[in-house]
Design an enzyme around this catalytic site. Sequence first.
Site, PDB file in Angstrom:
ATOM      1  N   ARG A 131      44.250  37.948  38.940  1.00  0.00           N
ATOM      2  CA  ARG A 131      43.250  37.455  37.982  1.00  0.00           C
ATOM      3  C   ARG A 131      43.011  38.567  36.970  1.00  0.00           C
ATOM      4  O   ARG A 131      42.798  39.722  37.355  1.00  0.00           O
ATOM      5  CB  ARG A 131      41.960  37.122  38.740  1.00  0.00           C
ATOM      6  N   HIS A 145      45.157  28.671  34.387  1.00  0.00           N
ATOM      7  CA  HIS A 145      44.638  28.849  35.744  1.00  0.00           C
ATOM      8  C   HIS A 145      45.327  27.751  36.550  1.00  0.00           C
ATOM      9  O   HIS A 145      44.735  26.726  36.869  1.00  0.00           O
ATOM     10  CB  HIS A 145      43.113  28.673  35.721  1.00  0.00           C
ATOM     11  N   ARG A 148      34.628  32.533  43.809  1.00  0.00           N
ATOM     12  CA  ARG A 148      35.220  31.296  44.303  1.00  0.00           C
ATOM     13  C   ARG A 148      36.740  31.387  44.445  1.00  0.00           C
ATOM     14  O   ARG A 148      37.287  31.142  45.519  1.00  0.00           O
ATOM     15  CB  ARG A 148      34.821  30.211  43.319  1.00  0.00           C
ATOM     16  N   THR A 149      37.408  31.778  43.388  1.00  0.00           N
ATOM     17  CA  THR A 149      38.872  31.768  43.435  1.00  0.00           C
ATOM     18  C   THR A 149      39.395  32.808  44.427  1.00  0.00           C
ATOM     19  O   THR A 149      40.324  32.555  45.184  1.00  0.00           O
ATOM     20  CB  THR A 149      39.448  32.010  42.031  1.00  0.00           C
ATOM     21  N   LYS A 197      40.337  53.275  33.514  1.00  0.00           N
ATOM     22  CA  LYS A 197      40.320  54.052  34.743  1.00  0.00           C
ATOM     23  C   LYS A 197      41.405  55.126  34.723  1.00  0.00           C
ATOM     24  O   LYS A 197      41.379  56.047  35.509  1.00  0.00           O
ATOM     25  CB  LYS A 197      40.572  53.093  35.916  1.00  0.00           C
TER      26      LYS A 197
END
Lengths: 308, 434
Positions: A108, A136, A58-59, A86
């Site tokens: 995010r 947020h 959604r965001t 990673k």
Amino acid sequence: MRFERKDLLDLRSLSAEEINLILNTAASFREVLERPIKKVPTLRGKTIANLFFEPSTRTRLSFELSAKRLNADIVNFSSSTSSVLKGESLLDTARNIVAMKVDALVVRHSSPGVSHFLAQKLPVSIINAGDGAHEHPTQGLLDLYSIRERKGNIANLNVAIIGDIAHSRVARSDIWGLNKMGARVRVCGPPTLIPKDIEKLGVELTYSIEEALLDCDVVIMLRIQRERQKVSLVPSLQEYRDFFSLNREKLKLAKPDVLIMHPGPVNRGVEIPAKIADSRQSIILNQVTNGIAVRMAVLYLLLVHSSR
Amino acid sequence: MSLLIKRGKIVDPASGCEEVLDIFVQGEYIRKIGENIKSPAKEIIDAEGKIVLPGLVDMHTHLRQPGREDEETIQTGTFAAARGGFTTVCCMPNTTPTIDTPAVTDYIYREAKRSGVVEVFPIAAITVGQKGERLCEMGRLKKAGAVGFSDDGYWVVDSNLMRRAFEYAKMVNLPLISHCEDPYLSRGGCMNEGYWSTVLGFPGIPQEAEEIAVFRDISLLRLTNSRLHIAHISTRGAVELVKSAKEEGLNLTAEVTPHHIALSDEEVKTFNTNTKVNPPLRTREDIEVLKNALKDGVIDVIATDHAPHAQQEKELEYSQAPFGVTGLETALGIVIKELVEPGVLTLKEAVAKLTINPSQILGIDRGRIMEGGIANLAIVDLSRVWEVKENEFFSLSRNSPFIGWKLPAKVEFTIFKGKVVYSQQIEVKVRGRW
């Protein structure tokens, strides 16, 4: 007034004037979304990168569409694994993307403070799209926008935020935003999901949903994650539902024109029954639409309006 | 080699001396302390207007060697110590391999002799590999030179094992240094639990994680009549427990770090990973209690918990970054700024907590200025303000929360066994060498 910021990191540090400026700007962009051709040239030539280190649909989509509605170029970087695992640090990943000449990063991440950290290190605009349980801000803004759109005003409304307050960045942004706009905020959830000293943020605390709903103008339901029962934060989702789910009976305690909100994703049947989520009082999908307008406003204010 | 230090004000808490006197050093020892000494010396330091302290003693240092020589080595760590006025550092055993055998203990001594500029006393682990399962060979470790035992970084969770450790340590007459943290209660936490962890959305470490551990260790101390030193105490509740145990007559001591005095959990709002320490920075109220405890003597020692970390390890998401900050080069300045200048401690009281007190706890003959004693000294200009700069550290690491701070009390000379191991000349020579 002008919006003199490089970044949008949290609502805690915004003034009521700045919030009003964003909401008013969003109102003018909201109209664009109702046109047959939903596009304005405001950010033509600007490039934005979505940096999502945590799953989100959604965001991420909302930012992507917001950028596209403003004619900006937008690219996506997603990594569900930590960059550390990673082998490349978060900062290096971000620096590489900045080296490709982008104007803003939408970030995010599951760790609080990541946007602040990048904002200190990088010359481009950083927009916090959620950092752990911290904030947020664009969700907080779109919640304010949605309330104001329906109620006309935010001051003096009784707003209840119900659910997993401890792990919710939305709750924190909502609390700061609502308080700055003059609402009275109550939070409610099981004690295991209420962080220490929450009252010091200027909210009332209750463990009883009935108390929270009494004379409420707005109720914001939060998602409860299934993992919380594994670590004994709640004994079971069934018990959680018995105590903290909305239902018709409990809703009678609120004002008749109470608005029902949810930042999504909704666990139908857990924190909110399907019937209520889809009811006339629910503005859950309006929130999503308004999210685009609010994010357009934020991108515009940071990338064009600011005299920086 | 001979050295004459002229007209410095000696501040030696062990003897109570606070007078302007000359000190004549020959070889490794102080030969004479007195007025207007005329002995010819190869080197003369004019210390007029300066204070002369016993070389500082840090009983809680992480030197990272062996194992993490990219973060610090015995050489770079002892250079950092010298720059901070320390001539004795006691290194914690969380190296790779762990300091839990006579061989590794011996290695520390030999490496310090070979590459160090000040002396290093090893603190050995309580349990093998700091795993909390089996007791280390405390007798052999003491023979090899260990001055105390600690599983620093970990609390010995098994109460029965800790009881045996307390009992056995009596035989070698060394203290157990306990890192008090209930790991179940602190699990996943990054900062103090309270208003700021709620605002910032971090999982919190409650003060009770420390206090439960302090309470258990004091209980076992009572049971065994042994010796306990509480490392890096940080909460009001822990201070109260130590205070009442002391009043009861138990044999325990406690230390606090400069960063727990100077910084509160509010600092975490900057998301600067150099505010991430364990135990976490606590509240302003805790800081007041810690200051009073220093004043009342409930806290005996100020120790740095110098914990160097590589830049790439600290330049991370806050929750991923390791705990710990460097401290050797800023400790004295912070102590003077935060404790002596505001009048919490007198200069002599503060110096005692950095010299004679830790020496006595560990049973080492250090931390005093006397004729015939080893010439370990720090000459300090109390009023000279200096700025802590990131690129000037002698430590291999730069993870200090005090970068940009202006501190009083510039160390001008550090003298270890009669030899100048830190001075402005050395500062210029060493800076940027690694």
